[in-house]
Design a protein around this motif. Structure first.
Motif, mmCIF file in Angstrom:
data_model
loop_
_atom_site.group_PDB
_atom_site.id
_atom_site.type_symbol
_atom_site.label_atom_id
_atom_site.label_comp_id
_atom_site.label_asym_id
_atom_site.label_seq_id
_atom_site.Cartn_x
_atom_site.Cartn_y
_atom_site.Cartn_z
ATOM 1 N N ASN A 42 24.953 -42.799 17.320
ATOM 2 C CA ASN A 42 23.602 -43.147 16.875
ATOM 3 C C ASN A 42 23.310 -44.639 16.998
ATOM 4 O O ASN A 42 22.159 -45.035 17.127
ATOM 5 C CB ASN A 42 23.406 -42.726 15.415
ATOM 6 N N CYS B 255 29.395 -48.935 11.359
ATOM 7 C CA CYS B 255 29.769 -47.637 11.925
ATOM 8 C C CYS B 255 28.827 -47.273 13.069
ATOM 9 O O CYS B 255 27.618 -47.524 12.999
ATOM 10 C CB CYS B 255 29.708 -46.577 10.822
ATOM 11 N N MET C 185 27.969 -44.315 13.894
ATOM 12 C CA MET C 185 27.166 -43.137 13.577
ATOM 13 C C MET C 185 26.171 -43.369 12.446
ATOM 14 O O MET C 185 25.014 -43.029 12.565
ATOM 15 C CB MET C 185 28.059 -41.936 13.237
ATOM 16 N N CYS C 186 26.607 -43.957 11.328
ATOM 17 C CA CYS C 186 25.701 -44.149 10.188
ATOM 18 C C CYS C 186 25.101 -45.549 10.140
ATOM 19 O O CYS C 186 24.104 -45.776 9.464
ATOM 20 C CB CYS C 186 26.411 -43.830 8.874
ATOM 21 N N LEU D 144 34.030 -45.445 14.262
ATOM 22 C CA LEU D 144 33.511 -44.392 13.387
ATOM 23 C C LEU D 144 34.139 -44.524 12.007
ATOM 24 O O LEU D 144 35.363 -44.616 11.886
ATOM 25 C CB LEU D 144 33.881 -43.040 14.007
ATOM 26 N N CYS E 274 31.913 -40.615 8.265
ATOM 27 C CA CYS E 274 31.326 -39.932 9.421
ATOM 28 C C CYS E 274 32.338 -39.113 10.208
ATOM 29 O O CYS E 274 31.964 -38.159 10.885
ATOM 30 C CB CYS E 274 30.654 -40.952 10.335
ATOM 31 N N ASP E 275 33.638 -39.462 10.134
ATOM 32 C CA ASP E 275 34.617 -38.722 10.927
ATOM 33 C C ASP E 275 34.942 -37.351 10.340
ATOM 34 O O ASP E 275 35.650 -36.567 10.967
ATOM 35 C CB ASP E 275 35.877 -39.549 11.200
ATOM 36 N N SER F 80 32.267 -35.430 9.073
ATOM 37 C CA SER F 80 30.980 -34.728 9.104
ATOM 38 C C SER F 80 30.809 -33.929 10.384
ATOM 39 O O SER F 80 31.403 -34.239 11.411
ATOM 40 C CB SER F 80 29.830 -35.737 9.005
ATOM 41 N N TRP G 40 28.049 -33.073 13.116
ATOM 42 C CA TRP G 40 26.829 -33.678 13.625
ATOM 43 C C TRP G 40 26.132 -32.713 14.566
ATOM 44 O O TRP G 40 26.786 -31.917 15.238
ATOM 45 C CB TRP G 40 27.152 -34.974 14.369
ATOM 46 N N LYS H 113 31.999 -32.445 16.016
ATOM 47 C CA LYS H 113 32.815 -32.988 14.935
ATOM 48 C C LYS H 113 33.861 -33.895 15.572
ATOM 49 O O LYS H 113 34.297 -33.661 16.687
ATOM 50 C CB LYS H 113 33.482 -31.844 14.170
ATOM 51 N N TRP H 114 34.275 -34.938 14.853
ATOM 52 C CA TRP H 114 35.277 -35.868 15.341
ATOM 53 C C TRP H 114 36.658 -35.239 15.231
ATOM 54 O O TRP H 114 37.038 -34.735 14.181
ATOM 55 C CB TRP H 114 35.218 -37.156 14.525
#
Length: 150
Positions: free
Chosen positions: A8, A28, A30-31, A77, A81-82, A84, A86, A96-97
């Motif tokens: 993101n 991060c 992602m967030c 990451l 977030c790792d 979660s 997405w 997913k990570w």
């Protein structure tokens, strides 16, 4: 999809320090939150105390310290977030990570254990590696010379 196309905040992928982020922290991918960098092999107690005093702390799965960190092996990451799942908005693909692949994988690749940290392929590889390691350990134990008690 390629990792660079899934994040993101691609601007946060740079390894150099952003001028508006405190030293020892990174945003991060992602967030976008500023998180403490996790330095492998360093004193965990020191990292924990620094993380707890941070104004950017968030509830997370970071060993109870209460804030997310960015492990060096996570490609930017954070630990929130790792874990979660997405959804890629263009395709609806759930990702997913995977901590084994060090990349995003389709959520389906995690099989029946959707909350696992590794995909099925990485869990199988880990299982095989453990079996070989266990055999070698047993073999080494069996080849030891007997001690003579005099």
């Amino acid at each position: 999809p390629e990792f660079n196309n899934l994040v993101n905040f691609p601007g946060n992928m740079s390894q150099k320090q952003s001028p508006n982020v405190p030293n020892g922290m990174r945003c991060c991918v992602m967030c976008g939150q500023a998180c403490q960098l996790s330095i492998a092999g360093k004193n965990k107690q020191k990292d924990k105390s620094v993380g707890e005093s941070s104004n950017n702390s968030r509830n997370g799965s970071n060993g109870g310290s209460g804030c997310a960190v960015i492990p060096t092996q996570n490609k930017g990451l954070c630990t929130m977030c790792d874990v979660s799942v997405w959804i890629v908005t263009q395709s609806g693909l759930e990702i997913k990570w995977c901590k084994g692949c060090k990349n995003f994988r389709p959520w389906a690749a995690f099989g029946d254990k959707g909350l696992a940290t590794k995909c099925v392929r990485c869990r199988e590889r880990q299982r095989e590696k453990y079996a070989v390691q266990k055999k070698e350990k047993e073999k080494a134990r069996g080849n030891r010379p007997a001690l003579n008690a005099s």
